[in-house]
Motif scaffolding. Structure first.
Motif, PDB file in Angstrom:
ATOM      1  N   TYR A 177     -12.265   2.741   0.455  1.00 29.02           N
ATOM      2  CA  TYR A 177     -11.751   1.899   1.538  1.00 29.02           C
ATOM      3  C   TYR A 177     -10.918   2.731   2.497  1.00 29.02           C
ATOM      4  O   TYR A 177     -10.179   3.642   2.112  1.00 29.02           O
ATOM      5  N   LEU A 178     -11.084   2.404   3.765  1.00 28.10           N
ATOM      6  CA  LEU A 178     -10.389   3.113   4.855  1.00 28.10           C
ATOM      7  C   LEU A 178     -10.230   2.090   5.958  1.00 28.10           C
ATOM      8  O   LEU A 178     -11.236   1.539   6.426  1.00 28.10           O
ATOM      9  N   PHE A 179      -9.015   1.836   6.381  1.00 26.27           N
ATOM     10  CA  PHE A 179      -8.811   0.788   7.382  1.00 26.27           C
ATOM     11  C   PHE A 179      -8.106   1.337   8.616  1.00 26.27           C
ATOM     12  O   PHE A 179      -7.355   2.316   8.541  1.00 26.27           O
ATOM     13  N   TRP A 190      -3.281  -2.433   8.862  1.00 23.08           N
ATOM     14  CA  TRP A 190      -2.786  -2.261   7.500  1.00 23.08           C
ATOM     15  C   TRP A 190      -1.785  -3.368   7.155  1.00 23.08           C
ATOM     16  O   TRP A 190      -1.225  -4.019   8.041  1.00 23.08           O
ATOM     17  N   HIS A 191      -1.576  -3.530   5.869  1.00 19.77           N
ATOM     18  CA  HIS A 191      -0.555  -4.441   5.320  1.00 19.77           C
ATOM     19  C   HIS A 191      -0.851  -5.911   5.596  1.00 19.77           C
ATOM     20  O   HIS A 191       0.068  -6.717   5.743  1.00 19.77           O
ATOM     21  N   ASN A 192      -2.118  -6.245   5.706  1.00 21.73           N
ATOM     22  CA  ASN A 192      -2.509  -7.654   5.800  1.00 21.73           C
ATOM     23  C   ASN A 192      -3.272  -8.103   4.556  1.00 21.73           C
ATOM     24  O   ASN A 192      -3.812  -9.207   4.536  1.00 21.73           O
ATOM     25  N   GLY A 193      -3.371  -7.218   3.575  1.00 22.83           N
ATOM     26  CA  GLY A 193      -4.136  -7.548   2.370  1.00 22.83           C
ATOM     27  C   GLY A 193      -5.634  -7.408   2.559  1.00 22.83           C
ATOM     28  O   GLY A 193      -6.409  -7.803   1.685  1.00 22.83           O
ATOM     29  N   TRP A 220      -7.459  13.226   3.177  1.00 19.92           N
ATOM     30  CA  TRP A 220      -8.527  14.205   3.396  1.00 19.92           C
ATOM     31  C   TRP A 220      -7.987  15.444   4.155  1.00 19.92           C
ATOM     32  O   TRP A 220      -8.754  16.192   4.741  1.00 19.92           O
ATOM     33  N   ASN A 270      -1.476   9.143  -2.919  1.00 23.57           N
ATOM     34  CA  ASN A 270      -1.902   8.022  -2.075  1.00 23.57           C
ATOM     35  C   ASN A 270      -1.527   6.665  -2.710  1.00 23.57           C
ATOM     36  O   ASN A 270      -2.362   5.961  -3.289  1.00 23.57           O
ATOM     37  N   ASN A 306      -2.438   1.161  -5.056  1.00 28.44           N
ATOM     38  CA  ASN A 306      -2.104  -0.266  -5.118  1.00 28.44           C
ATOM     39  C   ASN A 306      -3.308  -1.139  -4.809  1.00 28.44           C
ATOM     40  O   ASN A 306      -3.442  -2.223  -5.377  1.00 28.44           O
ATOM     41  N   THR A 312      -4.151   8.217   9.021  1.00 31.89           N
ATOM     42  CA  THR A 312      -5.101   7.496   8.167  1.00 31.89           C
ATOM     43  C   THR A 312      -5.829   8.455   7.236  1.00 31.89           C
ATOM     44  O   THR A 312      -6.121   8.128   6.080  1.00 31.89           O
ATOM     45  N   ARG A 325      -4.785  -3.885  -7.282  1.00 35.49           N
ATOM     46  CA  ARG A 325      -5.043  -5.265  -6.819  1.00 35.49           C
ATOM     47  C   ARG A 325      -6.492  -5.674  -7.077  1.00 35.49           C
ATOM     48  O   ARG A 325      -6.789  -6.852  -7.174  1.00 35.49           O
ATOM     49  N   ALA A 358      -7.592  -4.621   2.668  1.00 37.32           N
ATOM     50  CA  ALA A 358      -8.252  -3.652   1.782  1.00 37.32           C
ATOM     51  C   ALA A 358      -8.418  -4.242   0.386  1.00 37.32           C
ATOM     52  O   ALA A 358      -9.480  -4.117  -0.236  1.00 37.32           O
ATOM     53  N   ALA A 359      -7.375  -4.893  -0.106  1.00 41.86           N
ATOM     54  CA  ALA A 359      -7.463  -5.487  -1.447  1.00 41.86           C
ATOM     55  C   ALA A 359      -8.531  -6.586  -1.466  1.00 41.86           C
ATOM     56  O   ALA A 359      -9.337  -6.665  -2.398  1.00 41.86           O
ATOM     57  N   ALA A 370      -0.722   3.783  -1.404  1.00 45.14           N
ATOM     58  CA  ALA A 370      -1.372   2.592  -0.851  1.00 45.14           C
ATOM     59  C   ALA A 370      -2.721   2.383  -1.520  1.00 45.14           C
ATOM     60  O   ALA A 370      -3.076   1.261  -1.926  1.00 45.14           O
ATOM     61  N   SER A 371      -3.464   3.460  -1.675  1.00 40.81           N
ATOM     62  CA  SER A 371      -4.793   3.362  -2.268  1.00 40.81           C
ATOM     63  C   SER A 371      -4.711   2.976  -3.740  1.00 40.81           C
ATOM     64  O   SER A 371      -5.519   2.179  -4.238  1.00 40.81           O
TER      65      SER A 371
END
Ligand SMILES: CC(C)(COP(=O)(O)OP(=O)(O)OC[C@H]1O[C@@H](n2cnc3c(N)ncnc32)[C@H](O)[C@@H]1OP(=O)(O)O)[C@@H](O)C(=O)NCCC(=O)NCCS
Length: 171
Positions: free
Chosen positions: A95-97, A102-105, A36, A135, A140, A32, A144, A107-108, A137-138
């Motif tokens: 954002y940090l999950f 992850w991949h459930n939408g 960093w 990064n 994207n 995750t 979004r 963060a967006a 994912a970030s």
């Protein structure tokens, strides 16, 4: 506990010291935290939370706990902070999950809620995301949330040069 905003599936509220175990699941995880350069220590987790609690008092905003309405589970952190870019200090959505969620939408969805809050409640005219160039994912999530790339610069963190993109969306 102070609730900040809601989205269809999520509630964002101020973090408290009771959240430390849920936060540790996130910042104590190497994968995750790869942007960093690896996991934080437990001490860094405590210091990170204290920094947020100070930020709530000093700025009226910060990184908030993201709670799944359906279960009450803290699944991530998302919120607004002052971020540094090559052209100065900007209001930044971060954002940090928890990797298990992850991949459930989420963060967006949380980032869109923070964008709305930044414009409507805090009165900002532009909000930013500052994202390491590796990064995807970030990036994207930023896209979004309606953001586009405005520039790039290099951050120096933990002794490493890290190229970053600056995304933003205007009111
Ligand atoms: C970045 C992060 C918050 C995304 O969380 P998430 O809840 O899985 O994201 P979402 O499900 O809302 O996905 C948002 C978009 O990103 C895309 N995405 C998610 N993970 C991705 C990945 N690993 N690679 C590429 N795209 C990805 C999704 O496909 C989605 O786009 P779409 O809606 O067009 O399909 C999560 O991966 C994370 O916590 N990463 C570590 C912390 C971090 O790097 N934070 C950002 C620092 S700037």
């Amino acid at each position: 506990m102070k609730t900040i905003l809601e989205t269809p599936r999520l509630l964002l509220r101020e973090m408290t010291r009771d959240d430390l175990p849920a936060l540790w699941e996130i910042v104590g995880d190497d994968e995750t935290m790869y942007a960093w350069n690896g996991a934080w220590s437990e001490q860094e987790n405590v210091e990170g939370l204290e920094k947020q609690l100070r930020g709530y008092r000093e700025n009226g905003f910060g990184r908030w706990a993201v709670v799944l309405k359906a279960t009450g589970r803290v699944v991530g952190m998302c919120g607004l902070m002052w971020g540094d870019t090559d052209s100065g200090r900007v209001p930044e959505i971060g954002y940090l999950f928890n990797r298990a969620f992850w991949h459930n939408g989420y963060a967006a969805e949380a980032a869109v809620g923070c964008r709305r809050y930044a414009f409507d409640a805090l009165g900002f005219d532009e909000v930013f995301a500052v994202v390491r160039d590796t990064n995807l994912a970030s990036m994207n999530v930023a896209i979004r949330a309606g953001m586009t790339v405005r520039g790039r610069f290099t951050k120096h963190y933990r002794g490493v040069d890290m190229p970053h993109y600056v995304f933003s969306v205007r009111r």
